[in-house]
Enzyme design. Structure first.
Site, PDB file in Angstrom:
ATOM      1  N   THR A  14      54.050 -44.334  71.494  1.00 11.63           N
ATOM      2  CA  THR A  14      53.979 -43.474  72.687  1.00 11.63           C
ATOM      3  C   THR A  14      52.633 -43.631  73.395  1.00 11.63           C
ATOM      4  O   THR A  14      52.579 -43.902  74.596  1.00 11.63           O
ATOM      5  CB  THR A  14      54.180 -41.998  72.262  1.00 11.63           C
ATOM      6  OG1 THR A  14      55.381 -41.933  71.518  1.00 11.63           O
ATOM      7  CG2 THR A  14      54.258 -41.080  73.441  1.00 11.63           C
ATOM      8  N   GLU A 122      37.527 -40.067  72.712  1.00 10.01           N
ATOM      9  CA  GLU A 122      37.869 -38.906  73.560  1.00 10.01           C
ATOM     10  C   GLU A 122      39.287 -38.397  73.268  1.00 10.01           C
ATOM     11  O   GLU A 122      39.552 -37.196  73.277  1.00 10.01           O
ATOM     12  CB  GLU A 122      37.744 -39.306  75.040  1.00 10.01           C
ATOM     13  CG  GLU A 122      37.944 -38.189  76.027  1.00 10.01           C
ATOM     14  CD  GLU A 122      36.894 -37.086  75.895  1.00 10.01           C
ATOM     15  OE1 GLU A 122      35.732 -37.333  76.224  1.00 10.01           O
ATOM     16  OE2 GLU A 122      37.261 -35.983  75.450  1.00 10.01           O
ATOM     17  N   VAL A 125      40.643 -35.674  70.151  1.00  9.18           N
ATOM     18  CA  VAL A 125      40.639 -34.209  70.172  1.00  9.18           C
ATOM     19  C   VAL A 125      41.257 -33.718  71.479  1.00  9.18           C
ATOM     20  O   VAL A 125      40.783 -34.054  72.565  1.00  9.18           O
ATOM     21  CB  VAL A 125      39.207 -33.651  70.051  1.00  9.18           C
ATOM     22  CG1 VAL A 125      39.219 -32.127  70.089  1.00  9.18           C
ATOM     23  CG2 VAL A 125      38.544 -34.147  68.773  1.00  9.18           C
ATOM     24  N   GLY A 127      43.982 -34.391  73.131  1.00  2.17           N
ATOM     25  CA  GLY A 127      44.691 -35.349  74.006  1.00  2.17           C
ATOM     26  C   GLY A 127      44.033 -35.607  75.334  1.00  2.17           C
ATOM     27  O   GLY A 127      43.029 -36.306  75.429  1.00  2.17           O
ATOM     28  N   GLY A 180      62.322 -32.162  69.577  1.00  2.00           N
ATOM     29  CA  GLY A 180      61.313 -33.226  69.473  1.00  2.00           C
ATOM     30  C   GLY A 180      59.889 -32.723  69.666  1.00  2.00           C
ATOM     31  O   GLY A 180      58.955 -33.516  69.764  1.00  2.00           O
ATOM     32  N   GLU A 183      57.500 -32.485  64.429  1.00  4.24           N
ATOM     33  CA  GLU A 183      57.929 -33.667  63.688  1.00  4.24           C
ATOM     34  C   GLU A 183      58.876 -33.283  62.549  1.00  4.24           C
ATOM     35  O   GLU A 183      58.905 -32.127  62.123  1.00  4.24           O
ATOM     36  CB  GLU A 183      56.696 -34.371  63.129  1.00  4.24           C
ATOM     37  CG  GLU A 183      55.857 -34.940  64.245  1.00  4.24           C
ATOM     38  CD  GLU A 183      54.747 -35.844  63.762  1.00  4.24           C
ATOM     39  OE1 GLU A 183      54.911 -36.465  62.699  1.00  4.24           O
ATOM     40  OE2 GLU A 183      53.740 -35.914  64.457  1.00  4.24           O
ATOM     41  N   ASP A 194      45.930 -30.952  61.262  1.00  6.10           N
ATOM     42  CA  ASP A 194      45.625 -31.618  62.530  1.00  6.10           C
ATOM     43  C   ASP A 194      44.488 -30.885  63.259  1.00  6.10           C
ATOM     44  O   ASP A 194      43.507 -31.504  63.698  1.00  6.10           O
ATOM     45  CB  ASP A 194      46.908 -31.646  63.374  1.00  6.10           C
ATOM     46  CG  ASP A 194      46.713 -32.240  64.751  1.00  6.10           C
ATOM     47  OD1 ASP A 194      46.620 -33.477  64.847  1.00  6.10           O
ATOM     48  OD2 ASP A 194      46.637 -31.467  65.722  1.00  6.10           O
ATOM     49  N   LYS A 198      40.389 -31.975  64.114  1.00  3.28           N
ATOM     50  CA  LYS A 198      39.840 -31.903  65.475  1.00  3.28           C
ATOM     51  C   LYS A 198      38.611 -30.993  65.527  1.00  3.28           C
ATOM     52  O   LYS A 198      37.618 -31.331  66.175  1.00  3.28           O
ATOM     53  CB  LYS A 198      40.926 -31.422  66.445  1.00  3.28           C
ATOM     54  CG  LYS A 198      42.057 -32.447  66.597  1.00  3.28           C
ATOM     55  CD  LYS A 198      43.261 -31.849  67.315  1.00  3.28           C
ATOM     56  CE  LYS A 198      44.371 -32.868  67.513  1.00  3.28           C
ATOM     57  NZ  LYS A 198      45.629 -32.248  67.980  1.00  3.28           N
TER      58      LYS A 198
HETATM   59  N1  HSE Z   1      50.426 -33.235  66.700  1.00  2.00           N
HETATM   60  C1  HSE Z   1      49.431 -32.819  67.635  1.00  2.00           C
HETATM   61  C2  HSE Z   1      49.847 -31.529  68.320  1.00  2.00           C
HETATM   62  C3  HSE Z   1      49.137 -33.827  68.715  1.00  2.00           C
HETATM   63  O1  HSE Z   1      50.907 -30.974  68.039  1.00  2.00           O
HETATM   64  O2  HSE Z   1      49.067 -31.049  69.121  1.00  2.00           O
HETATM   65  C4  HSE Z   1      48.369 -34.992  68.220  1.00  2.00           C
HETATM   66  O3  HSE Z   1      47.204 -34.590  67.582  1.00  2.00           O
END
Ligand code: HSE
Length: 424
Positions: A14, A122, A125, A127, A180, A183, A194, A198
């Site tokens: 992606t 960049e 963290v 997106g 979707g 996950e 996650d 970050k």
């Molecule tokens: N899986 C993360 C989220 C995005 O749900 O924000 C990628 O770090």
């Protein structure tokens, strides 16, 4: 040399696809090679030539024509080997890999220093939200004392939907997976891993000290129920998964990820759905908040491509591009144990509907030097039990843990159902 900077792209999922498509708008950068796991997969990407695809990522990091390696595979293996090999080959790195930077930043940055290359991240963290470059450059003159972030879109989406639909966690997780948004194995998002990677990255930049991500206290959102959200709403709060990093008076670093009651008076309470946000407090800037899309093909590509173009502007002219973006700190942070933190708490207790229970719960708090701002019961449940809610003034975590233990041992208490920290 010509001024066209050559990029090797590791990964065409992606994010990789978004990066390739976005880079096609710029003629000072050329994607020379791309590594993929399945070369024969049907891809509908304009301008993509089959000839530049390979399954051999190592051949890309060893390719002497390439200036910048862009890693968008994720995970530790083989990303770590590929990136360290690329650095030894004197290539600059752009990566979106938060887990790798959080866990192996120290080795990677030391190697980058030795070989005098830049490692930019960049996109690792939040997106599409610019936050790494702002902290390193525009906010460089600040002493940053606090960061509070909503850094995970999946959990924010689930909590927002639970709030809007007055629903419990499990059915909403299932729906999010079907749509979707979550996950198939949601552990990394739901349990806060996650967000912990970050905030480890942000805290180490903001405080100029290395953070050990394995020492970050972490709680997920799977214990949040519709009743907690309802009580939060009644009392003027929303429940959010907050990644927090703050400097204590004696210069320790308090970094953690857990759900919080967030006052509706704070702007971060209104960051809903898949959006992310980062609140930051510093001197002399005061308080600032960044918000926007924390994931997705084009938002993440925006950050990756920003890093690539920043390098591409300078690589043709200097051996030391973007010095302000290099890692300069090596000191390790002294991380505060959660039990030494102080917070306000919401405590929800399931008790028998007998005289004196509320008094006893209040006494347990009093004995543990926990000052209550509120204690109440809303009627009696269908099974005859009482649901009692306590809200505390700032109290020591250690004292609250002890009080919860005592409440659970009380003969008329069924169970302490939830303890959630509060942000006002
Ligand atoms: N899986 C993360 C989220 C995005 O749900 O924000 C990628 O770090």
């Amino acid at each position: 040399m010509d001024n066209i900077v050559k990029v090797g792209l590791l990964g065409l999922g992606t994010v990789g696809s978004g990066v390739f498509k976005t880079l096609s708008n710029f003629d000072n950068v050329e994607v020379t090679k791309i590594s993929v796991s399945n070369i024969n997969k049907k891809r509908n990407i304009e301008g993509l030539s089959q000839e530049i695809l390979t399954t051999d990522s190592m051949s890309i990091v060893n390719n002497s024509d390439i200036d910048i390696i862009v890693e968008v595979i994720g995970g530790i293996n083989p990303a770590f080997d590929l990136i360290t090999t690329a650095i030894k080959n004197k290539k600059h790195i752009v990566t979106a890999n938060k887990e790798l930077i959080a866990k192996h930043g120290e080795e990677i940055f030391e190697l980058a220093k030795k070989f005098n290359v830049s490692v930019l991240y960049e996109a690792a963290v939040a997106g599409g939200i610019p936050i790494i470059m702002p902290i390193k450059m525009a906010l460089a003159g600040n002493k940053i004392s606090k960061i509070a972030g909503i850094l995970n879109g999946t959990t924010n989406f689930i909590l927002t939907k639970m709030t809007n639909e007055k629903a419990d966690f499990e059915p909403i997780l299932k729906e999010a997976q079907e749509l979707g948004y979550a996950e198939a194995d949601p552990t990394g998002d739901i349990q806060g891993y996650d967000a912990a990677y970050k905030i480890a990255i942000l805290a180490s930049l903001a405080f100029g000290k290395r953070i050990d991500s394995s020492l970050i206290y972490r709680e997920g959102i799977d214990n949040i129920s519709a009743v907690d959200i309802e009580y939060a709403d009644d009392m003027g709060y929303k429940i959010k998964l907050i990644a927090l990093a703050q400097i204590t008076e004696n210069d320790k670093v308090d970094v953690r990820v857990h759900p919080m009651f967030v006052s509706k008076k704070l702007p971060i309470a209104y960051i809903d759905g898949v959006l992310n946000a980062i609140y930051l407090k510093g001197h002399p800037v005061g308080e600032v908040m960044f918000s926007g899309p924390g994931a997705g093909e084009f938002p993440t590509a925006s950050s990756v491509v920003g890093d690539i173009l920043a390098l591409a502007e300078e690589i043709p002219y200097t051996d030391n591009p973007l010095p302000m973006l290099k890692c300069k700190h090596e000191e390790k942070a002294e991380q505060l144990d959660i039990k030494h933190t102080e917070n306000k708490y919401y405590i929800r207790v399931s008790a028998q509907n007998t005289p004196g229970v509320i008094g006893d719960l209040g006494c347990i708090c009093g004995r543990n030097k926990i000052n209550l701002s509120s204690i109440f019961q809303k009627g009696i449940l269908a099974d005859g039990s009482a649901r009692v809610v306590l809200l505390t003034e700032p109290s020591k975590e250690e004292a609250v843990q002890k009080a919860v233990e005592e409440m659970n041992a009380h003969s008329q208490v069924k169970q302490v159902m939830n303890v959630i920290r509060v942000m006002d």
